[in-house]
Design a protein around this motif. Sequence first.
Motif, PDB file in Angstrom:
ATOM      1  N   ILE A  44       6.997  58.476  50.716  1.00  0.00           N
ATOM      2  CA  ILE A  44       7.342  57.055  50.859  1.00  0.00           C
ATOM      3  C   ILE A  44       7.606  56.744  52.330  1.00  0.00           C
ATOM      4  O   ILE A  44       8.041  57.607  53.092  1.00  0.00           O
ATOM      5  CB  ILE A  44       8.577  56.684  50.014  1.00  0.00           C
ATOM      6  N   GLN A  45       7.343  55.503  52.707  1.00  0.00           N
ATOM      7  CA  GLN A  45       7.589  55.061  54.088  1.00  0.00           C
ATOM      8  C   GLN A  45       8.827  54.182  54.112  1.00  0.00           C
ATOM      9  O   GLN A  45       8.958  53.242  53.331  1.00  0.00           O
ATOM     10  CB  GLN A  45       6.390  54.272  54.613  1.00  0.00           C
ATOM     11  N   TYR A  79       9.614  61.629  53.393  1.00  0.00           N
ATOM     12  CA  TYR A  79       9.819  60.350  54.080  1.00  0.00           C
ATOM     13  C   TYR A  79       8.885  60.250  55.288  1.00  0.00           C
ATOM     14  O   TYR A  79       8.788  61.175  56.073  1.00  0.00           O
ATOM     15  CB  TYR A  79      11.254  60.229  54.612  1.00  0.00           C
ATOM     16  N   VAL A  80       8.256  59.105  55.444  1.00  0.00           N
ATOM     17  CA  VAL A  80       7.578  58.762  56.691  1.00  0.00           C
ATOM     18  C   VAL A  80       8.418  57.660  57.324  1.00  0.00           C
ATOM     19  O   VAL A  80       8.568  56.577  56.763  1.00  0.00           O
ATOM     20  CB  VAL A  80       6.133  58.284  56.444  1.00  0.00           C
ATOM     21  N   VAL A  81       8.995  57.961  58.461  1.00  0.00           N
ATOM     22  CA  VAL A  81       9.951  57.057  59.095  1.00  0.00           C
ATOM     23  C   VAL A  81       9.277  56.269  60.202  1.00  0.00           C
ATOM     24  O   VAL A  81       8.665  56.835  61.104  1.00  0.00           O
ATOM     25  CB  VAL A  81      11.145  57.847  59.671  1.00  0.00           C
ATOM     26  N   VAL A  82       9.384  54.950  60.136  1.00  0.00           N
ATOM     27  CA  VAL A  82       8.811  54.086  61.169  1.00  0.00           C
ATOM     28  C   VAL A  82       9.746  54.074  62.371  1.00  0.00           C
ATOM     29  O   VAL A  82      10.925  53.778  62.248  1.00  0.00           O
ATOM     30  CB  VAL A  82       8.609  52.655  60.639  1.00  0.00           C
ATOM     31  N   MET A  83       9.215  54.416  63.527  1.00  0.00           N
ATOM     32  CA  MET A  83       9.987  54.413  64.769  1.00  0.00           C
ATOM     33  C   MET A  83       9.443  53.294  65.637  1.00  0.00           C
ATOM     34  O   MET A  83       8.339  53.370  66.156  1.00  0.00           O
ATOM     35  CB  MET A  83       9.837  55.748  65.493  1.00  0.00           C
ATOM     36  N   GLY A  84      10.196  52.202  65.785  1.00  0.00           N
ATOM     37  CA  GLY A  84       9.710  51.060  66.538  1.00  0.00           C
ATOM     38  C   GLY A  84       8.569  50.414  65.777  1.00  0.00           C
ATOM     39  O   GLY A  84       8.677  50.068  64.619  1.00  0.00           O
ATOM     40  N   TYR A  92       9.227  63.577  57.724  1.00  0.00           N
ATOM     41  CA  TYR A  92      10.321  64.483  57.404  1.00  0.00           C
ATOM     42  C   TYR A  92      10.325  64.748  55.907  1.00  0.00           C
ATOM     43  O   TYR A  92      10.351  63.820  55.106  1.00  0.00           O
ATOM     44  CB  TYR A  92      11.661  63.872  57.843  1.00  0.00           C
ATOM     45  N   THR A  93      10.293  66.018  55.495  1.00  0.00           N
ATOM     46  CA  THR A  93      10.251  66.368  54.081  1.00  0.00           C
ATOM     47  C   THR A  93      11.646  66.749  53.614  1.00  0.00           C
ATOM     48  O   THR A  93      12.329  67.534  54.257  1.00  0.00           O
ATOM     49  CB  THR A  93       9.302  67.544  53.843  1.00  0.00           C
TER      50      THR A  93
END
Length: 475
Positions: A44-45, A79-84, A92-93
């Motif tokens: 998931i993002q 997790y797929v983390v949006v940075m900016g 990150y798993t």
Amino acid sequence: MTSTHLGIWDRCLSVIRDNVPSISFKTWFEPIVPLKIDNQVLTIQVPSPFFYEYLEEQYIDLLRKTLRKEVGQDAKLEYVVVMGNQTNAQPYTVKYPTTNNSKIQNKPLNVPLKTEGKPSIKNPFIIPGIQKLHVDPQLKSDNTFENFVEGECNSLARAAGYAVAQNPGGTAFNPLMIFGASGLGKTHLAHAIGIEVKERFPDKVVLYVNANKFQTQFTEATRNNNRNDFLHFYQMIDVLILDDVQEFAGKEKTQETFFHIFNHLHQSGKQLILTSDKPPIELKGMEQRLLSRFKWGLTAELQVPDFETRIEILKRKTYKDGIEISDEVLEYIASHISNNVRELEGALVSLLAQSTLNKKEITIELASDMVNKLVKSSKRELSIDYISKVVCDYFNLTVDNLQAKTRKREIVQARQLAMYFSKSMTKSSLASIGSQIGNKDHATVLHACKTVNNLMETDKNFRNFVDEIEKKLKM
């Protein structure tokens, strides 16, 4: 039963929706985007590192149970983390059950601070007679989390602020930038964070300062050749709360100084909290290297409160003041005054004053009279962007024309009028006005205002232009 990632996540949401408040669901689960499912690993993002940490801290059990129910006992979440504005290339798993070492690290750029150290540090807020560093936090005691009414309009910002207060400098959302229009509670929330930090960590040095006050201190320090003392003082703050950072627009030296302070505090694990009337991407007249740092942590918006939140704000205030007002009257006020919290509370104060001074019962009729007078007499707070648009519409120009480097008479005249009205109808500084209209300096704004005043006295047609535009702005 579908086994696609979209179907699985929809079924998870249907369970989660029944187990959390509606506001929490909209804030923390609706923004999540399911990306894929592979070997019982659902990816998931999430919009930011803060979302990741908050989900892990507050909803880990619910997520684990729901995912295992829909995917299987060996289910994992990635997790797929949006940075900016970009998505992290390496997601990150997190395996269930999660462990404490699954935190996201958000490391700053390594920019050294070049200043000369001095053994004696001058404290602009020092209390005479106290030898050790003692800083008055400059916090308003009434602006607490308890007095901050939560709603859909501010739930993310409030949750982020409370998380920061529990672990200042130790989360991925540093800096925490809170933005929104005037009167929506940015300053209140910033003070609430500072107050909570002082209650939890009495030894931490917390300081709230408005950008204009920071600018004044910096100017005086430079004039008195105490710039290093100024830098060193701010480098010792554990939690720095800077209000109205947009006021730094066009002030290059101040921005450079704050850039060094920001770097030092951030790299030292100290917490920065900023407020602004716009998100970083829309701030004009600011150095890009400073704007990039504003985006390192979490940017949270305060929006105009909805009807239910406005009602709760009014009820909270009447309860605090020990006054009884019917729900009918409160609903009338909330339905007619919706721009911001400050106007809403001001309307209630005006109603109470009229009732007390004139010895009248608080009724719908009295509330109606008060609202009509308040709305009619209140001066709408305009933005520089709005003024520029009205001026451009009047002359059949585009706002981009004002930013163009040209000496065409009609564009120069429109630019001067936009500067003139921005100076007279907003609280923005000359530097801020110039930076937003044509990227000019404060001297150009002053010249534009003088030119407009001179033309109004000598040119009847030009005077008509000014009068007609002013009417449009006051509509």
